[in-house]
Design a protein around this motif. Structure first.
Motif, PDB file in Angstrom:
ATOM      1  N   GLU A  53       0.259  13.181  22.813  1.00  4.42           N
ATOM      2  CA  GLU A  53      -0.501  12.446  21.810  1.00  4.42           C
ATOM      3  C   GLU A  53      -2.009  12.346  22.091  1.00  4.42           C
ATOM      4  OE1 GLU A  53       1.145   8.824  20.346  1.00  4.42           O
ATOM      5  OE2 GLU A  53       3.192   9.569  20.558  1.00  4.42           O
ATOM      6  N   SER A  54      -2.397  11.958  23.277  1.00  2.85           N
ATOM      7  CA  SER A  54      -3.804  11.849  23.646  1.00  2.85           C
ATOM      8  C   SER A  54      -3.947  12.390  25.072  1.00  2.85           C
ATOM      9  CB  SER A  54      -4.241  10.390  23.581  1.00  2.85           C
ATOM     10  OG  SER A  54      -5.610  10.277  23.869  1.00  2.85           O
ATOM     11  N   PHE A  55      -4.945  13.271  25.300  1.00  2.00           N
ATOM     12  CA  PHE A  55      -4.992  13.965  26.589  1.00  2.00           C
ATOM     13  C   PHE A  55      -6.369  14.577  26.841  1.00  2.00           C
ATOM     14  CE2 PHE A  55      -3.422  16.593  23.174  1.00  2.00           C
ATOM     15  CZ  PHE A  55      -4.223  17.718  23.246  1.00  2.00           C
ATOM     16  N   TYR A  56      -6.552  14.972  28.094  1.00  5.04           N
ATOM     17  CA  TYR A  56      -7.732  15.729  28.519  1.00  5.04           C
ATOM     18  C   TYR A  56      -7.265  17.137  28.867  1.00  5.04           C
ATOM     19  CZ  TYR A  56      -9.781  11.093  29.049  1.00  5.04           C
ATOM     20  OH  TYR A  56     -10.229   9.814  28.827  1.00  5.04           O
ATOM     21  N   LEU A  57      -8.206  18.052  28.989  1.00 12.47           N
ATOM     22  CA  LEU A  57      -7.880  19.433  29.353  1.00 12.47           C
ATOM     23  C   LEU A  57      -7.101  19.493  30.665  1.00 12.47           C
ATOM     24  CD1 LEU A  57      -8.060  22.505  28.922  1.00 12.47           C
ATOM     25  CD2 LEU A  57     -10.327  22.436  29.952  1.00 12.47           C
ATOM     26  N   LYS A  58      -7.495  18.683  31.642  1.00 12.71           N
ATOM     27  CA  LYS A  58      -6.805  18.696  32.950  1.00 12.71           C
ATOM     28  C   LYS A  58      -5.347  18.246  32.796  1.00 12.71           C
ATOM     29  CE  LYS A  58      -8.298  14.135  34.453  1.00 12.71           C
ATOM     30  NZ  LYS A  58      -7.315  13.340  35.092  1.00 12.71           N
TER      31      LYS A  58
ATOM     32  N   GLN B 295      -7.427  28.253  32.295  1.00  9.55           N
ATOM     33  CA  GLN B 295      -8.078  27.086  31.689  1.00  9.55           C
ATOM     34  C   GLN B 295      -8.941  27.477  30.499  1.00  9.55           C
ATOM     35  OE1 GLN B 295      -9.671  24.366  34.561  1.00  9.55           O
ATOM     36  NE2 GLN B 295     -11.143  23.501  33.106  1.00  9.55           N
ATOM     37  N   ASN B 296      -9.618  28.630  30.573  1.00 14.12           N
ATOM     38  CA  ASN B 296     -10.451  29.080  29.454  1.00 14.12           C
ATOM     39  C   ASN B 296      -9.604  29.385  28.216  1.00 14.12           C
ATOM     40  OD1 ASN B 296     -12.657  28.855  31.098  1.00 14.12           O
ATOM     41  ND2 ASN B 296     -12.907  31.056  31.431  1.00 14.12           N
ATOM     42  N   THR B 297      -8.406  29.917  28.433  1.00 12.06           N
ATOM     43  CA  THR B 297      -7.498  30.221  27.326  1.00 12.06           C
ATOM     44  C   THR B 297      -7.081  28.933  26.624  1.00 12.06           C
ATOM     45  OG1 THR B 297      -6.668  32.145  28.539  1.00 12.06           O
ATOM     46  CG2 THR B 297      -5.316  31.327  26.717  1.00 12.06           C
ATOM     47  N   VAL B 298      -6.698  27.942  27.407  1.00 13.75           N
ATOM     48  CA  VAL B 298      -6.291  26.645  26.838  1.00 13.75           C
ATOM     49  C   VAL B 298      -7.465  26.011  26.108  1.00 13.75           C
ATOM     50  CG1 VAL B 298      -5.460  24.319  27.368  1.00 13.75           C
ATOM     51  CG2 VAL B 298      -4.506  26.291  28.576  1.00 13.75           C
ATOM     52  N   SER B 299      -8.642  26.098  26.691  1.00 15.58           N
ATOM     53  CA  SER B 299      -9.849  25.541  26.071  1.00 15.58           C
ATOM     54  C   SER B 299     -10.123  26.192  24.712  1.00 15.58           C
ATOM     55  CB  SER B 299     -11.035  25.732  27.011  1.00 15.58           C
ATOM     56  OG  SER B 299     -12.181  25.152  26.474  1.00 15.58           O
ATOM     57  N   THR B 300      -9.931  27.507  24.641  1.00 15.01           N
ATOM     58  CA  THR B 300     -10.126  28.226  23.378  1.00 15.01           C
ATOM     59  C   THR B 300      -9.119  27.756  22.338  1.00 15.01           C
ATOM     60  OG1 THR B 300     -10.978  30.155  24.551  1.00 15.01           O
ATOM     61  CG2 THR B 300     -10.171  30.509  22.306  1.00 15.01           C
ATOM     62  N   TYR B 301      -7.854  27.618  22.736  1.00 15.39           N
ATOM     63  CA  TYR B 301      -6.837  27.138  21.802  1.00 15.39           C
ATOM     64  C   TYR B 301      -7.126  25.715  21.343  1.00 15.39           C
ATOM     65  CZ  TYR B 301      -3.698  31.133  22.091  1.00 15.39           C
ATOM     66  OH  TYR B 301      -3.146  32.382  21.992  1.00 15.39           O
ATOM     67  N   LEU B 302      -7.615  24.875  22.230  1.00 11.24           N
ATOM     68  CA  LEU B 302      -7.965  23.507  21.840  1.00 11.24           C
ATOM     69  C   LEU B 302      -9.049  23.518  20.769  1.00 11.24           C
ATOM     70  CD1 LEU B 302      -7.938  21.751  25.326  1.00 11.24           C
ATOM     71  CD2 LEU B 302      -6.385  21.298  23.420  1.00 11.24           C
TER      72      LEU B 302
ATOM     73  N   VAL C  81      -3.447  18.823  30.194  1.00 11.18           N
ATOM     74  CA  VAL C  81      -2.729  19.969  29.633  1.00 11.18           C
ATOM     75  C   VAL C  81      -2.382  20.937  30.752  1.00 11.18           C
ATOM     76  CG1 VAL C  81      -2.868  21.941  28.065  1.00 11.18           C
ATOM     77  CG2 VAL C  81      -3.863  19.750  27.393  1.00 11.18           C
ATOM     78  N   MET C  82      -3.345  21.204  31.625  1.00 10.09           N
ATOM     79  CA  MET C  82      -3.107  22.145  32.723  1.00 10.09           C
ATOM     80  C   MET C  82      -2.009  21.634  33.659  1.00 10.09           C
ATOM     81  SD  MET C  82      -5.003  24.540  31.768  1.00 10.09           S
ATOM     82  CE  MET C  82      -4.625  25.646  33.093  1.00 10.09           C
ATOM     83  N   GLU C  83      -1.957  20.329  33.865  1.00  8.48           N
ATOM     84  CA  GLU C  83      -0.926  19.748  34.741  1.00  8.48           C
ATOM     85  C   GLU C  83       0.450  19.774  34.063  1.00  8.48           C
ATOM     86  OE1 GLU C  83      -2.327  15.808  35.579  1.00  8.48           O
ATOM     87  OE2 GLU C  83      -3.964  16.520  36.862  1.00  8.48           O
ATOM     88  N   GLN C  84       0.491  19.487  32.772  1.00  3.80           N
ATOM     89  CA  GLN C  84       1.759  19.373  32.052  1.00  3.80           C
ATOM     90  C   GLN C  84       2.339  20.718  31.607  1.00  3.80           C
ATOM     91  OE1 GLN C  84       3.513  16.522  31.314  1.00  3.80           O
ATOM     92  NE2 GLN C  84       2.081  15.380  32.588  1.00  3.80           N
ATOM     93  N   HIS C  85       1.517  21.737  31.479  1.00  3.85           N
ATOM     94  CA  HIS C  85       1.984  23.033  30.969  1.00  3.85           C
ATOM     95  C   HIS C  85       2.960  23.652  31.967  1.00  3.85           C
ATOM     96  CE1 HIS C  85       2.022  27.044  29.273  1.00  3.85           C
ATOM     97  NE2 HIS C  85       1.379  26.563  28.222  1.00  3.85           N
ATOM     98  N   PRO C  86       4.109  24.139  31.468  1.00  7.71           N
ATOM     99  CA  PRO C  86       5.081  24.768  32.377  1.00  7.71           C
ATOM    100  C   PRO C  86       4.573  26.112  32.903  1.00  7.71           C
ATOM    101  CG  PRO C  86       5.807  24.945  30.096  1.00  7.71           C
ATOM    102  CD  PRO C  86       4.571  24.108  30.092  1.00  7.71           C
TER     103      PRO C  86
END
Length: 158
Positions: free
Chosen positions: A21-26, A39-46, A28-33
């Motif tokens: 629901e509410s999160f920071y980029l870090k 990190q740049n890929t996730v940042s782009t998707y965000l 997402v990196m911790e929770q992603h399986p």
């Protein structure tokens, strides 16, 4: 509000975001399986999901906090409406019939929702006239009469 389609990668990330629901980029990196994306890929998707209206950002110092704007239920409703419109001719009856036929849902399950309604299988009438003509061609009456006449003549000659 117009809902945009998600790619499969965006949808997979959104499933994680809907849980958080509410999160920071870090976060997402911790929770992603595993295997974790870069990190740049996730940042782009965000960034893309913010542009599509699924997420909103709040600036907190030098970092962004992301919040889910579009609830999962809204996205599910959007997808179901698209499915019914494109594949079932906007017919709830057609989709229920399909679900019954493919055994995704049983008649007993439907009775739980509305025990008063009697559920009968739909009769599907399909006519394949063109296929029948090819598979079972009609013999020309003239040709069969000609053959019969030839057979009769041969018998008389003998």
């Amino acid at each position: 509000m117009k809902i945009n389609h998600l790619t499969s990668a965006e949808e997979n990330l959104m499933r994680l975001f809907w849980k958080m629901e509410s999160f920071y980029l870090k976060d997402v990196m911790e929770q992603h399986p595993e295997p974790k994306p870069h990190q740049n890929t996730v940042s782009t998707y965000l960034k893309i999901l913010v542009e599509k209206g699924y997420l909103a950002t709040e600036k907190e110092g030098r970092i962004f906090k992301y919040n889910v704007v579009l609830p999962m239920e809204e996205y599910r409703k959007f997808l179901l409406n698209e499915l019914v419109h494109h594949f079932f001719h906007d017919s709830g009856k057609e989709i229920v019939s399909f679900l019954l036929h493919e055994q995704f849902i049983s008649k007993e399950d439907l009775q739980e929702f509305n025990p008063v309604v009697e559920i009968r299988p739909l009769k599907v009438i399909e006519e394949f006239e063109y296929a029948d003509e090819i598979l079972n061609p009609k013999k020309d009456k003239k040709k069969t009469k000609d053959k019969d006449n030839k057979k009769k003549k041969k018998k008389k000659e003998k």
